[in-house]
Design a protein around this motif. Structure first.
Motif, PDB file in Angstrom:
ATOM      1  N   LYS A 135      43.297  25.505  44.688  1.00 20.59           N
ATOM      2  CA  LYS A 135      42.839  26.084  45.945  1.00 20.59           C
ATOM      3  C   LYS A 135      43.826  25.699  47.048  1.00 20.59           C
ATOM      4  O   LYS A 135      44.337  24.576  47.073  1.00 20.59           O
ATOM      5  CB  LYS A 135      41.432  25.597  46.299  1.00 20.59           C
ATOM      6  N   HIS A 150      42.325  31.110  46.260  1.00 27.49           N
ATOM      7  CA  HIS A 150      41.619  30.488  45.148  1.00 27.49           C
ATOM      8  C   HIS A 150      42.206  30.989  43.831  1.00 27.49           C
ATOM      9  O   HIS A 150      42.299  32.195  43.602  1.00 27.49           O
ATOM     10  CB  HIS A 150      40.124  30.800  45.198  1.00 27.49           C
ATOM     11  N   ASP A 163      45.379  35.868  38.336  1.00 24.66           N
ATOM     12  CA  ASP A 163      45.187  36.267  39.721  1.00 24.66           C
ATOM     13  C   ASP A 163      44.734  35.099  40.590  1.00 24.66           C
ATOM     14  O   ASP A 163      43.854  34.320  40.193  1.00 24.66           O
ATOM     15  CB  ASP A 163      44.139  37.387  39.817  1.00 24.66           C
ATOM     16  N   GLU A 165      43.116  34.815  44.297  1.00 28.46           N
ATOM     17  CA  GLU A 165      42.508  35.661  45.317  1.00 28.46           C
ATOM     18  C   GLU A 165      42.795  35.126  46.717  1.00 28.46           C
ATOM     19  O   GLU A 165      42.733  33.917  46.964  1.00 28.46           O
ATOM     20  CB  GLU A 165      41.000  35.753  45.100  1.00 28.46           C
ATOM     21  N   LEU A 167      41.391  35.034  50.402  1.00 27.61           N
ATOM     22  CA  LEU A 167      40.060  35.177  50.996  1.00 27.61           C
ATOM     23  C   LEU A 167      40.090  34.840  52.476  1.00 27.61           C
ATOM     24  O   LEU A 167      40.964  34.109  52.959  1.00 27.61           O
ATOM     25  CB  LEU A 167      39.060  34.251  50.290  1.00 27.61           C
ATOM     26  N   GLU A 171      35.127  32.836  53.097  1.00 21.20           N
ATOM     27  CA  GLU A 171      35.101  33.192  51.671  1.00 21.20           C
ATOM     28  C   GLU A 171      34.190  34.383  51.382  1.00 21.20           C
ATOM     29  O   GLU A 171      33.811  34.610  50.232  1.00 21.20           O
ATOM     30  CB  GLU A 171      34.699  31.989  50.806  1.00 21.20           C
ATOM     31  N   SER A 173      35.041  37.714  52.292  1.00 20.68           N
ATOM     32  CA  SER A 173      35.829  38.904  51.993  1.00 20.68           C
ATOM     33  C   SER A 173      37.114  38.541  51.256  1.00 20.68           C
ATOM     34  O   SER A 173      37.817  37.593  51.619  1.00 20.68           O
ATOM     35  CB  SER A 173      36.192  39.647  53.276  1.00 20.68           C
ATOM     36  N   LYS A 174      37.411  39.312  50.218  1.00 23.51           N
ATOM     37  CA  LYS A 174      38.686  39.211  49.527  1.00 23.51           C
ATOM     38  C   LYS A 174      39.633  40.233  50.140  1.00 23.51           C
ATOM     39  O   LYS A 174      39.344  41.429  50.145  1.00 23.51           O
ATOM     40  CB  LYS A 174      38.509  39.484  48.035  1.00 23.51           C
ATOM     41  N   LYS A 177      45.556  39.521  46.876  1.00 19.78           N
ATOM     42  CA  LYS A 177      45.716  38.615  45.735  1.00 19.78           C
ATOM     43  C   LYS A 177      47.194  38.390  45.443  1.00 19.78           C
ATOM     44  O   LYS A 177      48.065  39.171  45.850  1.00 19.78           O
ATOM     45  CB  LYS A 177      45.021  39.165  44.494  1.00 19.78           C
TER      46      LYS A 177
END
Length: 219
Positions: A135, A150, A163, A165, A167, A171, A173-174, A177
């Motif tokens: 992270k 993440h 992958d 992500e 964010l 945390e 909304s994504k 990537k």
């Protein structure tokens, strides 16, 4: 000349040299395979091509460090990465000090600083302690947290792509990537050359896009 190779006029609020990043929401970072490294395992300074979705080179990246660090520290080595435009001008500088990535040493986790242009800090990527998953916090030039990254469980996956992500801080909304792309069995087996793809919103602050490129090299 192609449009991606022509210098753009200055854009207010955009560091010089990053004008092209205002036009893209995806980039591919392709590591160049070094023959001597593939044959004898001697770790050399990495070189990369940064391409757009059409496969056109928009930037080049060159790693700078010493031979002892490369051979003794491996992927944990400190480095400076110089990102150059198609005219050979350095537009982004990425610096990573010597750190570890063990979850048993939370006081010595990975971090890097991104400058664009060199000498002008635009952000940081800072690893957060977690026992199982990688992270990271993406911070602006004032070290204020802006985004999170993440990664997968234990930082690996049995799937062809891995992958990470991107964010929002809550945390919820994504927004994008970073993906490690499968390069083929032989290449994976005999070299450490990687291909990484980055996706982010088109309207993301161009300085944060530069920091995301730095995050890709840290990952």
């Amino acid at each position: 000349m192609n449009m991606y190779a022509v210098p753009s006029p200055g854009i207010p609020g955009c560091p010089p040299g990053l004008e092209y990043l205002t036009q893209v929401d995806q980039l591919l970072i392709k590591q160049k395979v070094e023959v001597i490294e593939a044959l004898v395992g001697f770790e050399s300074n990495n070189k990369y091509e940064v391409r757009n979705v059409m496969g056109q080179n928009v930037f080049y990246a060159v790693e700078e460090n010493d031979c002892l660090s490369r051979q003794c520290c491996g992927p944990l080595r400190p480095f400076n990465i110089h990102i150059l435009d198609n005219f050979g001008q350095e537009v982004i500088s990425i610096t990573r000090p010597l750190k570890c990535m063990s979850c048993f040493f939370p006081c010595c986790l990975q971090e890097l600083e991104v400058q664009a242009p060199p000498g002008n800090t635009v952000g940081y990527v800072i690893q957060q302690w977690h026992p199982l998953s990688p992270k990271f916090i993406v911070a602006n030039e004032h070290n204020e947290p802006m985004l999170k990254i993440h990664g997968p469980f234990c930082g690996w996956s049995c799937l062809p792509d891995v992958d990470f992500e991107i964010l929002t801080m809550d945390e919820v909304s994504k927004i994008g990537k970073i993906s490690k792309q499968w390069t083929g069995l032989l290449r994976e087996a005999f070299t450490d050359a990687d291909n990484f793809g980055i996706q982010f919103p088109m309207d993301l602050d161009v300085r944060m896009k530069a920091v995301m490129i730095g995050a890709c090299f840290l990952i």
